[in-house]
Structure formats: C-alpha cells, structure tokens
Write a protein that holds these residues in place. Structure first.
Motif, mmCIF file in Angstrom:
data_model
loop_
_atom_site.group_PDB
_atom_site.id
_atom_site.type_symbol
_atom_site.label_atom_id
_atom_site.label_comp_id
_atom_site.label_asym_id
_atom_site.label_seq_id
_atom_site.Cartn_x
_atom_site.Cartn_y
_atom_site.Cartn_z
ATOM 1 N N GLU A 95 0.846 -1.188 0.000
ATOM 2 C CA GLU A 95 0.000 0.000 0.000
ATOM 3 C C GLU A 95 0.880 1.236 0.000
ATOM 4 N N PRO A 96 1.355 1.686 -1.180
ATOM 5 C CA PRO A 96 2.321 2.782 -1.196
ATOM 6 C C PRO A 96 1.758 4.069 -0.619
ATOM 7 N N VAL A 97 0.462 4.324 -0.816
ATOM 8 C CA VAL A 97 -0.086 5.588 -0.319
ATOM 9 C C VAL A 97 -0.019 5.622 1.206
ATOM 10 N N ALA A 98 -0.248 4.451 1.828
ATOM 11 C CA ALA A 98 -0.213 4.398 3.290
ATOM 12 C C ALA A 98 1.205 4.566 3.813
ATOM 13 N N ALA A 99 2.203 4.271 2.974
ATOM 14 C CA ALA A 99 3.587 4.370 3.430
ATOM 15 C C ALA A 99 4.143 5.775 3.272
ATOM 16 N N LEU A 100 3.366 6.674 2.670
ATOM 17 C CA LEU A 100 3.825 8.054 2.505
ATOM 18 C C LEU A 100 3.154 8.953 3.540
ATOM 19 N N ASN A 101 3.836 10.020 3.916
ATOM 20 C CA ASN A 101 3.266 10.975 4.861
ATOM 21 C C ASN A 101 2.175 11.791 4.151
ATOM 22 N N PRO A 102 0.924 11.719 4.652
ATOM 23 C CA PRO A 102 -0.187 12.321 3.906
ATOM 24 C C PRO A 102 -0.159 13.844 3.839
ATOM 25 N N VAL A 103 0.577 14.516 4.736
ATOM 26 C CA VAL A 103 0.520 15.981 4.731
ATOM 27 C C VAL A 103 1.798 16.608 4.176
ATOM 28 N N MET A 104 2.627 15.804 3.499
ATOM 29 C CA MET A 104 3.885 16.336 2.978
ATOM 30 C C MET A 104 3.934 16.102 1.478
ATOM 31 N N LYS A 105 4.412 17.103 0.757
ATOM 32 C CA LYS A 105 4.474 16.938 -0.691
ATOM 33 C C LYS A 105 5.471 15.847 -1.054
ATOM 34 N N VAL A 106 5.160 15.185 -2.175
ATOM 35 C CA VAL A 106 5.943 14.032 -2.584
ATOM 36 C C VAL A 106 7.427 14.370 -2.749
ATOM 37 N N GLY A 107 7.695 15.500 -3.424
ATOM 38 C CA GLY A 107 9.080 15.881 -3.674
ATOM 39 C C GLY A 107 9.848 16.074 -2.372
ATOM 40 N N ALA A 108 9.220 16.794 -1.435
ATOM 41 C CA ALA A 108 9.870 17.068 -0.155
ATOM 42 C C ALA A 108 10.157 15.779 0.601
ATOM 43 N N GLN A 109 9.254 14.815 0.470
ATOM 44 C CA GLN A 109 9.465 13.547 1.174
ATOM 45 C C GLN A 109 10.664 12.800 0.632
ATOM 46 N N ILE A 110 10.808 12.833 -0.691
ATOM 47 C CA ILE A 110 11.958 12.130 -1.271
ATOM 48 C C ILE A 110 13.238 12.833 -0.843
ATOM 49 N N VAL A 111 13.233 14.167 -0.875
ATOM 50 C CA VAL A 111 14.423 14.923 -0.481
ATOM 51 C C VAL A 111 14.791 14.615 0.961
ATOM 52 N N GLU A 112 13.774 14.592 1.828
ATOM 53 C CA GLU A 112 14.026 14.325 3.238
ATOM 54 C C GLU A 112 14.660 12.944 3.411
ATOM 55 N N ASN A 113 14.125 12.010 2.635
ATOM 56 C CA ASN A 113 14.619 10.646 2.689
ATOM 57 C C ASN A 113 16.098 10.584 2.303
ATOM 58 N N ILE A 114 16.440 11.293 1.212
ATOM 59 C CA ILE A 114 17.831 11.310 0.762
ATOM 60 C C ILE A 114 18.711 11.953 1.832
ATOM 61 N N GLU A 115 18.206 13.049 2.418
ATOM 62 C CA GLU A 115 18.943 13.765 3.451
ATOM 63 C C GLU A 115 19.287 12.846 4.624
ATOM 64 N N CYS A 116 18.284 12.067 5.049
ATOM 65 C CA CYS A 116 18.495 11.148 6.176
ATOM 66 C C CYS A 116 19.633 10.183 5.883
ATOM 67 N N GLN A 117 19.610 9.625 4.683
ATOM 68 C CA GLN A 117 20.638 8.636 4.347
ATOM 69 C C GLN A 117 22.008 9.291 4.277
ATOM 70 N N ARG A 118 22.096 10.493 3.694
ATOM 71 C CA ARG A 118 23.391 11.159 3.565
ATOM 72 C C ARG A 118 23.935 11.535 4.919
ATOM 73 N N ARG A 119 23.052 11.981 5.796
ATOM 74 C CA ARG A 119 23.517 12.434 7.098
ATOM 75 C C ARG A 119 24.230 11.301 7.825
ATOM 76 N N SER A 120 23.660 10.087 7.738
ATOM 77 C CA SER A 120 24.328 8.992 8.436
ATOM 78 C C SER A 120 25.582 8.561 7.683
ATOM 79 N N ALA A 121 25.614 8.791 6.366
ATOM 80 C CA ALA A 121 26.777 8.369 5.582
ATOM 81 C C ALA A 121 27.959 9.320 5.795
ATOM 82 N N ASP A 122 27.770 10.628 5.567
ATOM 83 C CA ASP A 122 28.889 11.548 5.790
ATOM 84 C C ASP A 122 28.508 12.563 6.861
ATOM 85 N N ALA A 123 28.633 12.123 8.093
ATOM 86 C CA ALA A 123 28.233 12.954 9.223
ATOM 87 C C ALA A 123 29.101 14.207 9.298
ATOM 88 N N GLY A 124 28.524 15.304 9.718
ATOM 89 C CA GLY A 124 29.293 16.515 9.927
ATOM 90 C C GLY A 124 29.258 17.475 8.759
#
Lengths: 337, 305, 328
Positions: free
Chosen positions: A102-131
């Motif tokens: 259920e992809p719609v249920a896995a997305l945050n309903p009050v956040m735009k799609v683009g922003a969600q993908i960006v946030e997701n990428i940000e999370c991964q990068r932060r743990s990869a190259d901290a600082g």
C-alpha cells in the motif's frame, strides 16, 4: 559460522514467534534463504506462510509482541540479528530499502511528494557523511532525476500530495524513494498486489529496468505465481513458516519437487489452461499448535511413516546442475535421512 | 440436499443442552469480555464505584441511620461524630442519611433521562443515517435546533415558565440530551449502511424496517453504550447544578446538588454539609467516567480478537 | 450459439445506464460519473457470463444495478421476461429470491454478530413459511453441501477462514434456490489453493442446480477457467463481448488484446512483457472524447479522437466497439 552461502544475504535457521492472547504463534520455523548481489529472489506462498515476516526480519522490523528467537541474518558478512539499533539505522534505507503493498499508506499524507523524497535522501546522507553541511539543492537534483527515471514528470509530481496520486504513481514514487540511496538490496513486499494488471505490468517492467541498471538485488514477496515466474531468477516456496523448496525459477516451475509446490502450481489458473484446477486437500495449520514433524504432513499425499515425527531440513536436490541451487525440504528426496 | 434430519425426542435435558449450544458463542464472548475487563484496572475501579453507588441506592432505607428529613433544631450544625459521621445540617438533619437517600434520586434521574434520550436518539439517528438524503437533512436540522439550546438556560426557562421541579429539570435535560445519541446513531448507521453485509441481506430480500431493527441497531449499540456511561457523569453534574441553582429538585428532597446548595452559606464554619455530598458527586462522576473509558476499550474491536 | 430464441435467455439487458451525480459544492452544476453507460447484453440459461475489466471500469456497479441493489438511471433488465427495473418494492422482493449475489469480501459480507444458522436462515424466514425445525434441517443440508459441518451452525463469522466464509456466503445464496447468481470477485480475497476449491465448487453447483452465473472479476485466468461468454468493460462501456474463444483466440478490440498480454503467465518465459499498456484508466468523470480508449490505444487514429465507434458484429455473437477491430 560456516561460509556465507550467498555473498549478499544469507538467512539461516531464522525463528520468529509472536506472543498473543491465544498463545505463542510460531511464525517462522528455521527459515533458510540466500542470494548473491544483483539477483532477484521471489518468496512465494499463501497467507500466513511467513513470507512478510521474513522480509520484516531482514529489516529487523519485528516488533512487540513478535521476537526473533534464533537464527542468523548475514548481510555482506555482518549478522543483522546482532547489530545495535544504531548500526541498523545506517543499513536500513541505505543498503537495504523496502517498498510495500500500500504505497499511499507508506507516505506521509501531509507532505508533498518531492519534499518527502528529499528528506529521505537527506536522512541517508547524514548517516553516511556525518558533519558535512547538507546540500539541499543537490538533493533536489537527485529527487528530480529519480522521479524522471521512474517515468514521472517531476514538474507535475513533486508538488503533489500522496492522496493526489493514483496507486501506480504512488508505487513509482516509492520506488524512486527506495532506489535514490542506491541500495544493494530492495525488499518488495507485494508491490503490485493492489494494482490493476495493466499497471502491474508497467511497474514490473519499470522495476526490471531500474534494478538491471543499478545492479540492485531484489527480494520479492508475492502470492502471485505469475509475477514471481516473470520477474525472478530464484524462487523460495514457503509453507507454514518454513522454506520448503528453493531453486532457480526454471527448476521450481518446470521440475517442482516438494508436494506442496506441486499442489500450489496445480491450483493456479492460467489463460489457455484446459485441465481442471487441482486443490490441496486440508487447510493451512494453526501456527500456535503446528503439526509435529514436517508441517505439511497432514495434507501431503506422499506422506511416509516418519513424516509426522522428524522435521525435514532444506537440502540440495541431487539430480540437477549446481547453478540451479535446487534445494528441497522433504524426505522423499532424502533417502539417507 | 435430501438428507432427512434425525428425529430426536426433545426431552427437557436435551432442550436445555440445545439452548446452551445455541448460545455458546455468546457465552464465550462474555468470558472474553470478563478477561479483558480484568486486564483494565481503571475500568475495574469504575465498576466497583458504580456497583457501590447502585447498591447504596438499592438498600438506601436500610443503610440510612436516620430519616433524611427529620429535623432536630437543638442539635443543628453539629460537627461529624461517631453517631453522625457526616455531621448535621442547619436544621439538625443527618447529612449521611441525606447523602445515602440522595443516591436514589440520582439513579432515577439517570435512568429516566437515559431511557428517554436513547429511545428518541436511536430512532431519529438510525432513520436519518440509514435512509440518508432528504430524510437525513430534515431530521438532522431538527436535531441541530435542539442541540443549539444551552441545557441550563433551557432548564431555567422551564422553571420560570412552569415550576422549578425535578420533573421539569428532567424534561429539560432530556430535550437536549437525546441529540447526542441521535448524532452518534446516525454516524454509525451511515457507516453500517454501506457495509457489504447489509447489502447482502438486502439482496436476500429483507425489508428496510427489518434491516434497521435487526442489523443496523445491534451494530450501532456499542458506541451508544460507551457514550451513555460517559454521559451519566455529565447528567448527574447537570442535575446537581440545577438543584444547586434552585431550578431542579426542591428542598427538602435530598438531591445532592440541592444539599450542597443548602450548605453553601455555612461553608466557612460548617464545611461538612457541603463537602460530603460534593464528594459523593465527584466520586460518582469519576466512577462513571472510568467505567465509560473502560467499556470503550473493551468494546474496541481492535483489541477484541 | 447466439441464434437461440429469447426463451433461452434468462437475462436480457438493453441500454442500461447508471450515472452518479457528483457536485463540487451545493450550488455547482452536477457532473456525472458514467459508471455504466449504455450496456446491452443477454445471458443464456445455464451459462457463465464473465465480465472483466480494471478497477473503475464499472463492472461492480453493473452487477449491482442488475439486482437493483443500486437503482439504474435508464435502460431495461428483463429477467425471465419481466422488467426488473419497473417492479415495485413488493414485487421485487419475490424476485430477490431468484437472483442472488456473492460478493468479493468474505470478511465483511457476513454480519459479524450473527451465528451461521441465523445468517443462512434469515432468507428462508423471509421467503418461505417454514417451521423452526424445517429451517434447521435446510440449514444443515446446505452446510453439508458447501463442505461445512453441522457443528459450524452456532459459530460466528470471525471463527472461520476466508475460504470457509465464502462457503457460508455461497450457502446463504444457494439455500433460497435461486436461478441466477452474480459472483462479484468471488475469489480475489482468497489464496490460490482455496480459490481452486471454491471455483471448482461453484462449477459443480452450477451443474447440479441448473444455475446461471454472471462472474465479475479482474482476473482473466479465472474468466478463462469459468466463463462461457465474456464481456470486456472499459470506462462504463462494454467494448467487446462474445464467446470465450472469441475473446481469447479471436480478440478484436486492442484493449482486450493488451489486457490479456499484461497478465504475467505462471510459467517462466523469455518473451513476456513485450506489450505494455501505457497510462492509467482515466477518471470516469472526464471520459475522453470519441473512443474512450484512444489515449492509451497504440492503434489510435485521428477519427478515434472525435467519433465514438459503433458497436459492430465482427462475427455472429462477437461484438466489438472499435473503429479498427483487430484481424479485419
């Protein structure tokens, strides 16, 4: 620990239980599975066989009242079953990504799609190259590139909210999000089961193309034999918490060994099929009080005297080339047992 | 399909066994409910409070040591003692006896208001929700009109127009109270109406009345029960407020709100006249609220198997 | 096959329409969702008429309009030569017994607070004057017939598996001795091995009780296994209908052909997924002009965008709604 059988993922002896009001559900009973980089493994089986629990275990997302009681989850030489929550977070979403039914249920309903993908990428990068200071513009570039690659027009899509997406579009967004971190393993839990056949065909084609480009391995959980047959290189058939048969897609579909696999394939309707459908007698066992010995024995037409006392283990079938990796957990093929 | 059913003589014993067997699922359900109840300690506390409240009301004449209206002006405003644990009021009446007898009045207020408002509310709500469209519009606008009355003001108007009596207070509260159940029942009926099992029974050929009474009503009853227990606390509070304002029960009726009102001029020096009935109100309201929360949790289908 | 007289036809549907009005707000002009738009077909006695389409094609609405669970906007439905749509409530109730429905969701189509005996017995009480003893007997018999046991009579739906619930739903329909049953996705919530049992049982019951089915499903493989005649729906219209072989072997509509190609066959093959149907089914509020399929059609020409195609009979009994039918 013995040599890891697959160089990407090797699950051995995985047991998971759920403690409920009615009793302890023995959901996984020593699951054995392995796969190499870039391979597609399909896990098939019916409701309650444990295929989704297996997927969640790989992500270590089994939560109360569930519990991994034993077994190892080797991922590139590290045992996920023993990693700390912190170490896991550097793997989840980064090395192993997941998409859902259920992809719609896995997305945050009050956040735009683009922003969600960006946030997701940000999370991964932060743990990869901290600082390092995150470069938002670069992330937006990646997001737009990913949306384009899953066949969506980024200008139109990035400002939409999840409820404005159709099921097929939402699944494309999920795929974009999952693949933006270039994972080594993508776990797809029934990714097309909620979609129409024409959309299912589109999504499967898209996934096929993208994972081939990126050399991403896919663990596909599905109940649809057709989807597994067309998409996967290897198949694992699960029944009542066990992998009962494992092997290349050709070996499983053309030469099924386990009585359950045979029964399952005979029950699948197919366009152009003229013979009657065969069903498997009996019902799926209650996993609070599973049958002793082989869990399939009460329904098995080829039952032997020992089947209700001894538990078969997954062993190589001797008749086939090693490349097929054909394994079966059945005493019919283990005469020395 | 032609298998003749075995003729068996229905003796008294086997009839009873058949009766039990038919109701076995229901009994299992009750057993499960008791199990869940035990796992919710606050609901248990609420249940104990309400049970005590009801028992006191039932045996009030036996429990009350004195008459609630017998006055003894020579001993007025006496502080709590062993003979009079809650003390005496300004007319020398025993406060404990008044509080105990008051439970009967509170129970009758709750029962009458609940019955009136649930009956009206269920009929209006289920009809509106089940049929929808123009019927729904009309019934719900009527409901809105009643809902728009502040109940205290309505009760005051009643008291001014007729006479300030307990009966008029009950009518005034009921007039507003039923709207709560009407809206709830409507929402439930709308939800249930679109369920596949209702369509299935329509396909079998059941009439609208039958569907509403036998299929929609039983399914919408559990949120109503929860709401009812939660509202009971509010009903007691409203009735007590009216009594306190002199618009509900009139002295010498030992209604809790009226007793509190009696003692308010003596609050500084003779706290017991107000404090004990006030505590009775607080504890009972708390009991109903805990019970209501508990029932809501227990009836929650997500935690029922 | 289609040369049969109208007496062989249990159901004759002509120009059936169901529009839902959608308003953005109270004052705006309503827009219409054409869920079923001018559908005509006949169902022969003792056959299975399959209706296939994607979600949003209107196939579920079609089944409900036929049984008057939803009121139609226009058209006629002759059931055994009686126009169902013109019956009043009393007359309709008599017909309810003869036409039943088994719906998709075995988890919600059974009243959760009723025991099996009540669920099945309710229809008997409504339609037949029977003693309690007789109802008991009939419920017992029908339970055995659908492969359940007598001790299941006093259990609640939640105590059963999906397959067993669907058996209860079948028993509830069958106990009224209907002639016509709408099967609305009867097995799509079930596992394949259970699906196989239920489909086989439905086939056997059809033979034993001379039933006529209308099978609504999205699964072409199930249609191929069960149906004698097939109608393919797209955005409220039947775009192609004919015998099963007409549809699968002599496919005439490009949509049907692409629909069949998008089903992944359950055997490994090298060449699957050659044809991909682009785009998604449009919102039925804004149906495309001309041929409704033209935005997704690989063969679309200029005329397809403007003119709605006529229904043409490419072969006796095989009709298609396309300007350029395949293979002609």
């Amino acid at each position: 620990m013995e040599q890891q059988r697959g160089d990407l993922l090797d699950i051995s002896g995985l047991r998971v239980v759920f403690n409920t009001y009615a009793g302890q559900v023995k959901a996984l009973n020593g699951v054995e599975l392995w796969m190499n980089h870039g391979e597609r493994l399909g896990v098939v089986g019916e409701t309650g066989c444990g295929k989704s629990v297996t997927a969640l275990s790989v992500m270590r997302l089994i939560e109360e009242p569930g519990e991994i009681t034993s077994g190892a989850l080797w991922f590139e030489g590290r045992n996920l079953a023993q990693l700390s929550e912190n170490d896991l977070n550097s793997i989840r979403g980064k090395d192993i990504a997941m998409i859902f039914q259920e992809p719609v249920a896995a997305l945050n309903p009050v956040m735009k799609v683009g922003a969600q993908i960006v946030e997701n990428i940000e999370c991964q990068r932060r743990s990869a190259d901290a600082g390092q200071i995150p470069d938002k513009r670069a992330f937006s570039e990646i997001m737009r590139d990913m949306l384009g690659r899953v066949g969506l027009d980024w200008q139109r899509t990035e400002n939409l909210y999840p409820h404005e997406l159709s099921g097929g579009m939402a699944q494309r967004v999920m795929i974009a999000m999952a693949l933006s971190s270039k994972p080594k393993l993508l776990i797809a839990d029934e990714p097309t089961s909620a979609l129409d056949v024409t959309i299912q065909a589109q999504i499967l084609n898209l996934l096929n193309k993208l994972v081939r480009e990126t050399q991403t391995a896919v663990l596909l959980i599905t109940h649809a034999m057709g989807v597994a047959a067309q998409f996967c290189d290897f198949i694992a058939v699960m029944y009542a918490g066990n992998v009962v048969e494992y092997g290349s897609v050709q070996s499983i579909f053309r030469n099924p060994l386990h009585p359950y696999t045979k029964g399952l394939l005979n029950a699948v309707p197919k366009i152009g099929r003229t013979d009657e459908l065969q069903s498997i007698p009996g019902i799926v066992p209650d996993l609070i009080d599973p049958p002793s010995g082989c869990r399939f024995h009460p329904r098995c037409p080829y039952r032997k005297p020992d089947c209700d006392t001894l538990e078969p283990t997954l062993r190589a079938a001797k008749t086939e080339p090693a490349a097929d990796r054909h394994h079966v957990a059945c005493f019919l093929y283990q005469n020395d047992a | 399909m032609r298998k003749p059913s075995s003729d068996k003589k229905i003796s008294g014993q086997s009839a009873f066994r058949e009766f039990l067997r038919e109701r076995k699922p229901m009994l299992d359900d009750v057993r499960h409910t008791v199990y869940l109840w035990k796992k919710t300690p606050l609901a248990l506390v609420g249940t104990v409070i309400i049970c005590l409240f009801l028992l006191v009301a039932l045996f009030a004449p036996l429990l009350a040591p004195y008459s609630p209206i017998a006055t003894d002006l020579s001993r007025k405003l006496e502080a709590p003692s062993a003979a009079h644990p809650f003390g005496l009021d300004q007319f020398g009446r025993d406060v404990l006896s008044r509080v105990i007898m008051g439970t009967r009045i509170e129970v009758s207020i709750i029962v009458i208001i609940s019955v009136i408002s649930i009956v009206i509310g269920l009929i209006v709500g289920i009809v509106a929700g089940y049929f929808g469209g123009i019927i729904d519009e009309i019934l719900m606008r009527i409901t809105d009109i009643f809902l728009a009355f502040p109940r205290l003001v309505l009760a005051m108007a009643f008291a001014a127009a007729l006479r300030p009596t307990l009966t008029n207070a009950i009518i005034a509260i009921s007039l507003v109270e039923w709207t709560v159940y009407a809206r709830l029942a409507r929402a439930e009926a709308m939800k249930i109406r679109s369920q596949p099992y209702i369509e299935a029974i329509r396909a079998v050929g059941a009439s609208n009345i039958k569907i509403m009474v036998f299929h929609v009503l039983p399914m919408s009853i559990s949120p109503i029960i929860v709401q009812l227990t939660m509202r009971m606390g509010t009903i007691i509070l409203t009735a007590a407020s009216l009594g306190f304002l002199g618009l509900g029960a009139q002295p010498p009726l030992p209604e809790w709100g009226a007793i509190v009102s009696d003692g308010r001029s003596y609050l500084m020096n003779n706290w017991w006249i107000t404090a004990f009935p006030g505590m009775a109100i607080a504890v009972t309201v708390l009991g109903f609220n805990l019970l209501g929360d508990g029932i809501r949790d227990i009836l929650d289908p997500r935690i029922r198997r | 096959m289609q040369s049969s007289t109208s007496d062989d036809m249990l159901l004759q549907v002509s120009h059936l329409q169901k529009f839902f009005a959608v308003r953005k707000n109270l004052y705006s002009k309503p827009l219409y969702v054409k869920a079923v738009d001018d559908c005509s077909f006949s169902i022969q006695r003792n056959t299975v008429f399959g209706v296939v389409g994607e979600s949003g094609s209107g196939k579920t609405t079609l089944g409900r309009v036929l049984l008057r669970l939803i009121e139609a906007t226009g058209g006629s439905v002759l059931f055994d030569n009686t126009d169902i749509l013109s019956l009043n409530t009393q007359e309709l109730r008599l017909f309810r017994r003869r036409m039943q429905i088994i719906s998709q969701d075995p988890y919600n189509s059974l009243h959760p607070r009723k025991v099996v005996k009540k669920l099945i017995g309710e229809g008997l009480q409504i339609h037949f004057q029977l003693s309690a003893q007789e109802i008991d007997t009939r419920v017992r018999d029908i339970l055995t017939l659908v492969g359940l046991r007598e001790e299941h009579m006093y259990r609640y739906p939640h105590e059963f598996s999906g397959g067993q619930r669907q058996r209860i739903a079948i028993a509830r329909a069958l106990v009224l001795k209907p002639e016509f049953i709408v099967l609305d996705e009867p097995t799509s919530a079930l596992d394949v091995s259970v699906q196989a049992i239920i489909l086989k049982m439905l086939k056997d019951l059809k033979k034993d009780f001379a039933l006529t089915y209308m099978l609504i499903t999205h699964d072409l493989a199930v249609i191929d296994y069960m149906a004698d005649y097939v109608a393919v729906m797209y955005l409220g219209q039947i775009v192609e209908s004919g015998s099963k072989d007409d549809i699968f072997k002599r496919t005439a509509h490009p949509y049907t052909s692409l629909l069949i190609d998008s089903v992944p066959p359950p055997t490994p093959s090298e060449h699957w997924s050659g044809h991909i149907l682009n785009g998604e089914i449009p919102s039925p509020i804004h149906s495309p002009s001309g041929c409704r399929f033209h935005p997704r059609c690989p063969q679309a020409k200029e005329i397809c965008k403007t003119a709605e195609p006529e229904v043409v009979e490419v072969q006796p009994g095989h009709v298609v709604m396309c300007h350029f039918p395949l293979g002609s």
